[in-house]
Design a protein around this motif. Structure first.
Motif, mmCIF file in Angstrom:
data_model
loop_
_atom_site.group_PDB
_atom_site.id
_atom_site.type_symbol
_atom_site.label_atom_id
_atom_site.label_comp_id
_atom_site.label_asym_id
_atom_site.label_seq_id
_atom_site.Cartn_x
_atom_site.Cartn_y
_atom_site.Cartn_z
ATOM 1 N N ARG A 50 0.887 -1.227 0.082
ATOM 2 C CA ARG A 50 0.028 0.009 0.037
ATOM 3 C C ARG A 50 0.681 1.134 -0.025
ATOM 4 O O ARG A 50 0.455 2.173 -0.743
ATOM 5 C CB ARG A 50 -0.920 0.046 1.117
ATOM 6 N N GLU A 51 1.863 1.152 1.044
ATOM 7 C CA GLU A 51 2.901 2.305 0.705
ATOM 8 C C GLU A 51 3.272 2.888 -0.510
ATOM 9 O O GLU A 51 3.498 4.009 -0.943
ATOM 10 C CB GLU A 51 3.984 1.995 1.767
ATOM 11 N N ARG B 63 1.987 2.164 -3.630
ATOM 12 C CA ARG B 63 0.654 2.662 -4.238
ATOM 13 C C ARG B 63 0.436 4.170 -3.728
ATOM 14 O O ARG B 63 0.277 5.080 -4.751
ATOM 15 C CB ARG B 63 -0.487 1.908 -4.004
ATOM 16 N N HIS B 64 0.597 4.623 -2.525
ATOM 17 C CA HIS B 64 0.418 5.726 -2.038
ATOM 18 C C HIS B 64 1.484 6.708 -2.748
ATOM 19 O O HIS B 64 1.391 7.910 -2.918
ATOM 20 C CB HIS B 64 0.291 5.875 -0.525
ATOM 21 N N SER C 56 0.797 9.934 -4.840
ATOM 22 C CA SER C 56 1.393 11.210 -4.492
ATOM 23 C C SER C 56 1.996 11.863 -5.370
ATOM 24 O O SER C 56 2.139 13.346 -5.670
ATOM 25 C CB SER C 56 2.141 11.234 -3.059
ATOM 26 N N THR D 202 -8.041 4.263 1.726
ATOM 27 C CA THR D 202 -7.207 5.279 1.470
ATOM 28 C C THR D 202 -6.841 5.348 0.203
ATOM 29 O O THR D 202 -6.561 6.497 -0.406
ATOM 30 C CB THR D 202 -6.020 4.957 2.633
ATOM 31 N N VAL D 203 -6.651 4.198 -0.551
ATOM 32 C CA VAL D 203 -6.104 4.345 -1.783
ATOM 33 C C VAL D 203 -7.297 4.913 -2.643
ATOM 34 O O VAL D 203 -7.296 5.953 -3.559
ATOM 35 C CB VAL D 203 -6.011 3.008 -2.393
ATOM 36 N N HIS E 181 -7.476 8.723 -2.245
ATOM 37 C CA HIS E 181 -6.522 9.463 -2.812
ATOM 38 C C HIS E 181 -6.707 9.504 -4.488
ATOM 39 O O HIS E 181 -6.491 10.436 -4.997
ATOM 40 C CB HIS E 181 -5.137 8.425 -2.685
#
Length: 268
Positions: free
Chosen positions: A59-60, A62-63, A67, A104-105, A108
């Motif tokens: 997930r990190e 993808r974020h 970003s 969260t994704v 975003h």
């Protein structure tokens, strides 16, 4: 040093002027790219290469990619010729991430779509109906409407519903984007109009309906009457037509049956 600098500047100017001149073959020489053009090309290359990481299991990662896209779009937005091809290249990866279950994704990705609605609404118009709206519609109907307590605690359910309604509030100002979705959007907003559940979501839903009412007031009015009853005309300043005014009648029918009778009478 002053003479050297001046001579260098003169040489650079002469070189630039020479680039603009037409050589013997009749074709103009290619102009040198400025620093901004080089920067935009570098950004395009970065986004093209990192789009595949949106399918990462982490997930990190993808974020980080999302970003990066969020920060790059404003730079590319200064020139549509750079922005539109890049958005086209990353579109499939972004919409695939939009369908993820990770809230969260999803939020975003929704921020990125909101950015695109500001800088290239025409691009979003061609893809909103087929790609974006089905995902948002499933999210809106997947769970019960968040209540006021959940809004105060900022639960994920409230954040998702609030984010979607905020996005729809922006998108519904573009007629071409939602022209074919007036009825489905109004129908999905009807479940959020109960102000006793969550006043904030209710206010956003009314705002979306009012935007759609400006696009196609007859269809919106008809759908509101079918779902909530003619008394809900007060959502708008006035009915779009005197033919659609709420009918006053004395009836022994139940309210729902009376509403159906009212609609049938207006249709005749």
């Amino acid at each position: 040093q002053t003479r050297v600098k001046s001579s260098l500047q003169d040489g650079e100017e002469e070189e630039d002027e020479a680039d603009d001149q037409v050589p013997g073959n009749g074709y103009p020489r290619r102009k040198k790219k400025g620093p901004l053009a080089t920067e935009r090309q570098m950004i395009r290359d970065i986004l093209f290469r990192c789009r595949s990481f949106l399918s990462s299991d982490h997930r990190e990662v993808r974020h980080l990619v999302l970003s990066c896209i969020t920060q790059c779009i404003p730079v590319l937005a200064t020139k549509q010729n750079d922005l539109l091809p890049t958005v086209h290249q990353i579109w499939s990866a972004v919409t695939a991430a939009l369908s993820e279950t990770d809230p969260t994704v999803f939020l975003h990705c929704l921020d990125i779509l909101s950015q695109l609605a500001d800088v290239c609404a025409d691009f979003l118009t061609q893809r909103f109906t087929a790609t974006v709206w089905p995902v948002l519609s499933r999210r809106l109907t997947a769970e019960a409407v968040a209540n006021e307590d959940e809004a105060k605690r900022l639960t994920w359910k409230f954040k998702i519903q609030n984010g979607i309604l905020q996005f729809l509030l922006k998108v519904t100002t573009h007629k071409d984007t939602v022209n074919r979705l007036v009825v489905p959007i109004v129908t999905s907003m009807s479940r959020y109009l109960d102000i006793s559940a969550c006043p904030l979501l209710s206010e956003l839903a009314v705002g979306v309906i009012q935007h759609l009412n400006q696009l196609d007031n007859g269809v919106v009015w008809w759908e509101i009457c079918k779902w909530l009853g003619p008394s809900y005309w007060r959502i708008f300043n006035q009915p779009p037509s005197s033919l659609l005014n709420p009918l006053k009648f004395e009836s022994i029918f139940e309210p729902k049956e009376a509403l159906n009778l009212s609609i049938e009478t207006m249709a005749e």
